[in-house]
Design an enzyme around this catalytic site. Sequence first.
Site, PDB file in Angstrom:
ATOM      1  N   GLU A 174      -6.021   1.573  -2.902  1.00  0.00           N
ATOM      2  CA  GLU A 174      -5.006   0.611  -3.249  1.00  0.00           C
ATOM      3  C   GLU A 174      -5.443  -0.002  -4.614  1.00  0.00           C
ATOM      4  O   GLU A 174      -6.677   0.203  -5.103  1.00  0.00           O
ATOM      5  CB  GLU A 174      -5.034  -0.499  -2.439  1.00  0.00           C
ATOM      6  CG  GLU A 174      -6.299  -1.367  -2.083  1.00  0.00           C
ATOM      7  CD  GLU A 174      -6.275  -2.804  -1.477  1.00  0.00           C
ATOM      8  OE1 GLU A 174      -4.952  -3.442  -1.250  1.00  0.00           O
ATOM      9  OE2 GLU A 174      -7.189  -3.556  -1.110  1.00  0.00           O
ATOM     10  N   LYS A 212       0.826  -1.224  -0.050  1.00  0.00           N
ATOM     11  CA  LYS A 212       0.227   0.046  -0.029  1.00  0.00           C
ATOM     12  C   LYS A 212       0.881   1.116   0.044  1.00  0.00           C
ATOM     13  O   LYS A 212       0.549   2.166  -0.462  1.00  0.00           O
ATOM     14  CB  LYS A 212      -0.905  -0.039   1.327  1.00  0.00           C
ATOM     15  CG  LYS A 212      -2.204  -1.232   1.116  1.00  0.00           C
ATOM     16  CD  LYS A 212      -3.130  -0.901   2.042  1.00  0.00           C
ATOM     17  CE  LYS A 212      -3.774  -2.277   2.715  1.00  0.00           C
ATOM     18  NZ  LYS A 212      -4.607  -2.707   1.662  1.00  0.00           N
ATOM     19  N   ASN A 218     -13.984  -4.564   7.783  1.00  0.00           N
ATOM     20  CA  ASN A 218     -13.508  -3.847   6.713  1.00  0.00           C
ATOM     21  C   ASN A 218     -13.344  -4.893   5.466  1.00  0.00           C
ATOM     22  O   ASN A 218     -12.826  -4.607   4.596  1.00  0.00           O
ATOM     23  CB  ASN A 218     -11.925  -3.242   6.819  1.00  0.00           C
ATOM     24  CG  ASN A 218     -11.910  -2.265   7.770  1.00  0.00           C
ATOM     25  OD1 ASN A 218     -12.710  -1.415   7.565  1.00  0.00           O
ATOM     26  ND2 ASN A 218     -11.362  -2.326   9.041  1.00  0.00           N
TER      27      ASN A 218
HETATM   28  P1  ADP Z   1      -7.765  -4.384   2.061  1.00  0.00           P
HETATM   29  O1  ADP Z   1      -6.187  -4.437   1.373  1.00  0.00           O
HETATM   30  O2  ADP Z   1      -7.849  -5.055   3.297  1.00  0.00           O
HETATM   31  O3  ADP Z   1      -8.941  -4.537   1.207  1.00  0.00           O
HETATM   32  P2  ADP Z   1      -8.275  -1.521   1.805  1.00  0.00           P
HETATM   33  O4  ADP Z   1      -7.339  -0.361   1.858  1.00  0.00           O
HETATM   34  O5  ADP Z   1      -8.750  -1.729   0.568  1.00  0.00           O
HETATM   35  O6  ADP Z   1      -7.607  -2.723   2.707  1.00  0.00           O
HETATM   36  O7  ADP Z   1      -9.346  -1.069   2.986  1.00  0.00           O
HETATM   37  C1  ADP Z   1     -10.327  -1.876   3.218  1.00  0.00           C
HETATM   38  C2  ADP Z   1     -11.576  -1.069   3.772  1.00  0.00           C
HETATM   39  O8  ADP Z   1     -11.218  -0.249   4.802  1.00  0.00           O
HETATM   40  C3  ADP Z   1     -12.016  -0.247   2.583  1.00  0.00           C
HETATM   41  O9  ADP Z   1     -12.868  -0.707   1.619  1.00  0.00           O
HETATM   42  C4  ADP Z   1     -12.719   0.805   3.547  1.00  0.00           C
HETATM   43  O10 ADP Z   1     -13.926   0.232   3.734  1.00  0.00           O
HETATM   44  C5  ADP Z   1     -11.866   0.801   4.724  1.00  0.00           C
HETATM   45  N1  ADP Z   1     -10.971   2.197   4.404  1.00  0.00           N
HETATM   46  C6  ADP Z   1      -9.881   1.779   4.153  1.00  0.00           C
HETATM   47  N2  ADP Z   1      -9.154   3.027   4.137  1.00  0.00           N
HETATM   48  C7  ADP Z   1      -9.842   3.787   4.802  1.00  0.00           C
HETATM   49  C8  ADP Z   1      -9.986   5.594   5.077  1.00  0.00           C
HETATM   50  N3  ADP Z   1      -8.810   6.025   4.872  1.00  0.00           N
HETATM   51  N4  ADP Z   1     -11.107   6.072   5.450  1.00  0.00           N
HETATM   52  C9  ADP Z   1     -12.204   5.255   5.715  1.00  0.00           C
HETATM   53  N5  ADP Z   1     -12.244   4.008   5.494  1.00  0.00           N
HETATM   54  C10 ADP Z   1     -11.055   3.344   4.786  1.00  0.00           C
HETATM   55 MG    MG Z   2      -9.140  -3.406  -0.521  1.00  0.00          MG
END
Ligand code: ADP
Ligand code: MG
Length: 664
Positions: free
Chosen positions: A288, A116, A235
Site C-alpha cells: 500500500e 488498498k 500487524n
Molecule cells: P495497514 O494499512 O494496516 O498498515 P498493510 O497492508 O500495510 O496494512 O499490512 C500490514 C502488515 O500486515 C504488513 O506490514 C505485513 O506485516 C502484513 N501483511 C500485509 N499483507 C501481507 C501479505 N500479503 N503477506 C504477508 N503479510 C502481509
Molecule cells: Mg501498512
Amino acid sequence: MFSKILIANRGEIAVRIIKTARRMGIRTVVVHSDADAGSMAVEMADETIHIGPSPAAESYLVQDKIVDAVRRSGAEAVHPGFGFLSENPVFARRLEAEGITFIGPNPHAIEAMGDKITSKKFAHAAGVSTVPGYMGLIESDEHAVQIANEIGYPVMIKASAGGGGKGIRVAHSDADMAEGFSAVKAEALTAFGDDRVFLEKFIIDPRHIEIQVLGDKHGNIVSLFDRECSIQRRNQKVIEEAPSPLLDDATRKAMSEQAIALARAVNYDSAGTVEFVAGQDRSFFFLEMNTRLQVEHPVTELITGVDLVEQMIRSAAGETMAFGQDDLKINGWAIESRIYAEDPYRGFLPSIGRLVRYDQPEEGEHDSPIGTYTVRNDSGVREGDEISIFYDPMIAKLNTWAPTRLGAVEGMARALEDTHLQGVGHNVPFLAAVMDQDRFKSGQLSTSYIKDEFPDGFKGAAPDRRRIDILIATAAAMNEIISEQSGDPSDRTDWIVLIDRDAHGVTLGYDEEEALTLDLAGEDRALQLREIDWRPGLAQFRAVLDDAPYTAEVARIADGFQIRTGATKARVRVLTPRMAELFARLPEKQAADTSKLIQSPMPGLVVSIAVTVGQEVKAGETVAVIEAMKMQNILKAERDGVVKAVGAKAGDPVAADDVLVEFG
Ligand code: ADP
Ligand code: MG
Ligand code: ADP
C-alpha cells in the site's frame, strides 16, 4: 513561506511538528480536545483552540471544527500529522476550496492511494510488482472460498479501507476463509464504514520494507531510501530501522525506482511511503502507499539528514526541492522503538493511567564501550500526564543513530535502560529483550519475529552472565549504601546475594581507585563497580560495571530489592551466610490458583457478559467482551465448566485482574 500553520493532531506528532515550525520561524496553532487541554503540545504551541469533547469523532475528526479554527486563528495552512484526517481526500479538497493549504499531497494522489484496492490496481498499471490476488467484487462466502482456492492457501483477507493493522486476517483453509471473510467484512464496516474486502496471497515469513518518497509541486520526486519495519505485533510496527539489513544496493535501487514510478503516476508532491512485503530471497511486492508522514519517519531523517516535516511544509508552500537524488546518501544506521502504554506480559494489551514517573534518556551524543551513538526521543507526554482511553497509546518514539547497525542496537539498549516509566504498563522491558537477542543483532528479521521468539508470550528474559553480574553488584552496593547511612554501619565483607533463589557468595572490598570490588566465591573473578549514582529513595541505580555503564530500575521490597535490568526482573536479597541458610529452608510461596477465574486483562469497560450463573460453558466459548482504547478484547473459556459467579455487568468499568466470571 507561511507565517502561521495549524496542527490538526495531538500527542508526540503535534510536538514534533511544532519543533520544526519553530525552527523555521513559523507560528503554530494547536487544536485540542477536553482530554488534551493541558497537554505538552498545547503548552508548546503559540496558540491553542479547544475543539470539543475527548472522543476523536467529536473533535479531531470534525472537519467543520478544524476549518473554523483555521479561520479564527488566521493560519494559512494545516498539517494533519498521521491518523485522524491525514489521509482524507474530502478534507484535503475542502481546505483547497476554502483557500487553505493542506500540508500533504494533492487530493487526487490521496484518493488514488486512499484505499488498498484502488492503489493496488494503480500500482499494477504503473509497473510495480504487486502481491498476486483478486481485486474484484466478492459476492459471498462461497465465492471467497472459490477465489482462495484459485490463489492457493494461505490467503490474506484484507479490508480495502483498513489501516493501523486493523481489518486483516490470514486463512489457511476453506473453513478459515468462510468464517474470516464475513468477520473482516463486518469489522471493516464498523471500523472504517466501508465493507469492501479483497484477497491476496499470504507471503510466508516475509519482511516489511518500505521506501520513503518526497516530491514537490514541480515534478521532482526522490527516494529517501528504505526502512525495515518487520518487528510487528497485531500487524502493527513496534521497532523500525533504516536502512533495511536485508537489502543490497541493487534491490534498494529497484525498490526505489518502483516507488518513484508509482509516486510519479499520481503526481506525488509531498512526503509519502510506499510499503512492500519482501521475501527472504529479496523478492518484493507492493502492499500500500501511505500518503502522509509515517510514524517511523525519524529513522530516515537520522540516516539522510533531511527534515521531512520541513520538506512537507516547503513543498506545500510551492518551493522547489533544494536537492536531487544524487545529493542523497545513507549515513550510518538508525533504530526506532515505539514506547507504548501496553502490557507486554499480557499479550501487549493497552494500558491506561497516570504517568507518575517518567525519566527519559538525554538526547544527543553519548559514549558506549563500543563507540558513540546519538539519541533522539520524540515524546508527547510529560511526567504527571494521563494516558487516556481515547487515543493511540503511544508514549514516545525513541530513536538511536550510530555509524554501524550494532552501534545503534547497543545505543538503543542503553537508551531503553535510561527510560523509566511508572504508573502505566509499558513495553520497555520487551523492547530491551529484543535489543539483547542475537537474532535481532544479526538482522535476521521477519514479520513473525515476535511469534517465533516469544511463542508463549513475553515473560521477561532469564539473565545472562552480564545481567547476573549487574544484579549482584547493584544489590550489594545498595545494601552497603543503606548500611552506611543507618548510623550503625556493618563492617561485614562476606555476603550471600540471592537472585530469586540462586545464591552467589561475594566478598566486598575497595581498590586503589576507591571503586567497590566484588570477589565472586568459587569463581576466579572479581567485579569492579564505580561511579555509583544512587541514594535510598531513587528508582534508578546508575554505575559503571567493569568499564561499561548501565542503569537498573530498583525498588525496595520487604526483605530485599526488586531490580530490573533490561528484560530481566528479579528479587534480590543480600543476606549473611547464616540468614541465607535459614532462607533456603523456607518453602517456596505458591502462586494463587486463578485457573477457575476469568479476569479482566486490562483496565477498561465491560461491553458484554455472555454467561449467567449456573450456565454450562464449553472451552472456547465467549464469556465476556472488554473494551479499552478502541480495542475490543474477547475473553473465552479455557476449559469446560459451570459458571459459579459473575462479577460484572455490561457498562461497568473494570481494573486489570478484576474477576469477571468464576467457574465452580
Ligand atoms: P495497514 O494499512 O494496516 O498498515 P498493510 O497492508 O500495510 O496494512 O499490512 C500490514 C502488515 O500486515 C504488513 O506490514 C505485513 O506485516 C502484513 N501483511 C500485509 N499483507 C501481507 C501479505 N500479503 N503477506 C504477508 N503479510 C502481509
Ligand atoms: Mg501498512
Ligand atoms: P505507520 O505510520 O507506520 O503506518 P501505523 O500503521 O501505526 O503507523 O499508523 C499510524 C497512525 O495512524 C496510528 O495512530 C494508527 O492508529 C492510525 N491509522 C492509520 N490508518 C488508519 C485508519 N485507516 N483508520 C484509523 N486509524 C488509522
